[in-house]
Design a protein around this motif. Structure first.
Motif, PDB file in Angstrom:
ATOM      1  N   TYR A  69      -3.610  39.254  19.970  1.00 54.00           N
ATOM      2  CA  TYR A  69      -3.764  38.164  19.239  1.00 54.00           C
ATOM      3  C   TYR A  69      -2.821  36.906  19.479  1.00 54.00           C
ATOM      4  O   TYR A  69      -3.059  35.831  18.856  1.00 54.00           O
ATOM      5  CB  TYR A  69      -3.618  38.731  17.859  1.00 54.00           C
TER       6      TYR A  69
ATOM      7  N   LEU B 153       0.362  37.938  12.458  1.00 53.43           N
ATOM      8  CA  LEU B 153      -0.775  37.881  13.155  1.00 53.43           C
ATOM      9  C   LEU B 153      -2.003  37.037  12.246  1.00 53.43           C
ATOM     10  O   LEU B 153      -2.757  36.303  12.688  1.00 53.43           O
ATOM     11  CB  LEU B 153      -1.637  39.212  13.140  1.00 53.43           C
ATOM     12  N   ASN B 154      -1.947  37.199  10.896  1.00 57.77           N
ATOM     13  CA  ASN B 154      -2.795  36.489   9.925  1.00 57.77           C
ATOM     14  C   ASN B 154      -2.553  34.883   9.948  1.00 57.77           C
ATOM     15  O   ASN B 154      -3.486  34.107  10.278  1.00 57.77           O
ATOM     16  CB  ASN B 154      -2.654  36.917   8.637  1.00 57.77           C
ATOM     17  N   LEU B 155      -1.381  34.639  10.080  1.00 59.06           N
ATOM     18  CA  LEU B 155      -0.992  33.244  10.042  1.00 59.06           C
ATOM     19  C   LEU B 155      -1.343  32.387  11.511  1.00 59.06           C
ATOM     20  O   LEU B 155      -1.767  31.338  11.643  1.00 59.06           O
ATOM     21  CB  LEU B 155       0.476  32.658   9.781  1.00 59.06           C
TER      22      LEU B 155
ATOM     23  N   GLU C 188       2.417  47.481  11.953  1.00 60.69           N
ATOM     24  CA  GLU C 188       2.249  46.098  11.127  1.00 60.69           C
ATOM     25  C   GLU C 188       3.305  45.764  10.269  1.00 60.69           C
ATOM     26  O   GLU C 188       3.323  44.610   9.838  1.00 60.69           O
ATOM     27  CB  GLU C 188       0.722  46.009  10.847  1.00 60.69           C
TER      28      GLU C 188
ATOM     29  N   GLN D 154      -3.713  33.627  13.568  1.00 64.77           N
ATOM     30  CA  GLN D 154      -5.169  33.278  13.746  1.00 64.77           C
ATOM     31  C   GLN D 154      -5.617  32.421  12.892  1.00 64.77           C
ATOM     32  O   GLN D 154      -6.433  31.513  13.265  1.00 64.77           O
ATOM     33  CB  GLN D 154      -5.952  34.625  13.029  1.00 64.77           C
ATOM     34  N   ARG D 155      -4.965  31.717  11.895  1.00 62.35           N
ATOM     35  CA  ARG D 155      -5.366  30.671  11.092  1.00 62.35           C
ATOM     36  C   ARG D 155      -4.515  29.309  11.641  1.00 62.35           C
ATOM     37  O   ARG D 155      -4.447  28.217  11.020  1.00 62.35           O
ATOM     38  CB  ARG D 155      -4.846  30.822   9.596  1.00 62.35           C
TER      39      ARG D 155
ATOM     40  N   TRP E 170       1.754  41.873  10.311  1.00 66.57           N
ATOM     41  CA  TRP E 170       0.404  41.527   9.648  1.00 66.57           C
ATOM     42  C   TRP E 170       0.273  40.487   9.385  1.00 66.57           C
ATOM     43  O   TRP E 170      -0.753  39.490   9.387  1.00 66.57           O
ATOM     44  CB  TRP E 170       0.183  42.823   8.692  1.00 66.57           C
ATOM     45  N   LEU E 171       1.378  39.855   8.727  1.00 67.65           N
ATOM     46  CA  LEU E 171       1.412  38.359   8.046  1.00 67.65           C
ATOM     47  C   LEU E 171       1.388  37.477   9.310  1.00 67.65           C
ATOM     48  O   LEU E 171       0.666  36.476   9.285  1.00 67.65           O
ATOM     49  CB  LEU E 171       2.543  37.963   7.085  1.00 67.65           C
TER      50      LEU E 171
END
Length: 186
Positions: A102, A50-52, A11, A54-55, A47-48
């Motif tokens: 994702y 995937l976070n962005l 990640e 998902q949002r 990691w960032l």
């Protein structure tokens, strides 16, 4: 190290995203990221990304190697060669899994890519098992592990360590001067 720890390391790899928001440069311990401008690509850790994603704040651009034609070439080369061929990323399997789980809507031909990467993985693991079998049957003392990824080494590690431990026990019992039938666990 287990597979979740290898995935954690994966990640940290960078991937290109196309954000749909504006934000100045952000300063993190691992380095500066940004600035983020709508429609302009920027490199960020997985990691960032995937976070962005998902949002719903970005679209992830798949890595250059995550292409059907390139993966088909890699699969054929891996099948043809007796040794392990270089892989496009030290975390190719983990990145494929993460990105396809994702962000499969951002990756063209996601199902074909998943199948090709699985074929490459299966071919490499089969080679690894044959290499380990040959290593053990020839009573070797060391091996060269070129072009293997951390996840591949992690997959065979327990089997190889147990096998080598058993070989050591058997050899030490066959040495002159050792007590017959005495088995000690090291």
């Amino acid at each position: 190290m287990d597979s979740s720890e290898v995935e954690f390391l994966a990640e940290k790899e960078t991937v290109k995203i196309i954000p749909n928001f504006s934000l100045d440069r952000i300063y993190l311990i691992g380095g500066d990221l940004g600035p983020f401008n709508p429609g302009l690509p920027v490199d960020v850790p997985v990691w960032l990304a995937l976070n962005l994603k998902q949002r719903q704040k970005c679209r992830i651009v798949p890595p250059a190697w995550m292409d059907v034609e390139k993966l088909e070439e890699m699969r054929e080369l891996e099948r043809k060669e007796d040794t392990f061929t270089p892989v496009p990323s030290p975390y190719y399997m983990e990145l494929t899994k993460l990105l396809l789980n994702y962000a499969s809507d951002n990756i063209p031909k996601a199902d074909e890519i998943r199948t090709l990467v699985k074929d490459i993985w299966d071919t490499r693991i089969a080679k690894l098992r044959l290499s380990a079998d040959s290593f053990i049957s020839q009573l070797e003392a060391h091996a060269k592990l070129d072009n293997l990824t951390l996840m591949e080494i992690n997959t065979i590690r327990a089997f190889l360590l147990d096998s080598l431990n058993c070989m050591y026990k058997l050899r030490s019992n066959l040495q002159p001067g050792s007590s017959k039938g005495q088995f000690t666990d090291y």
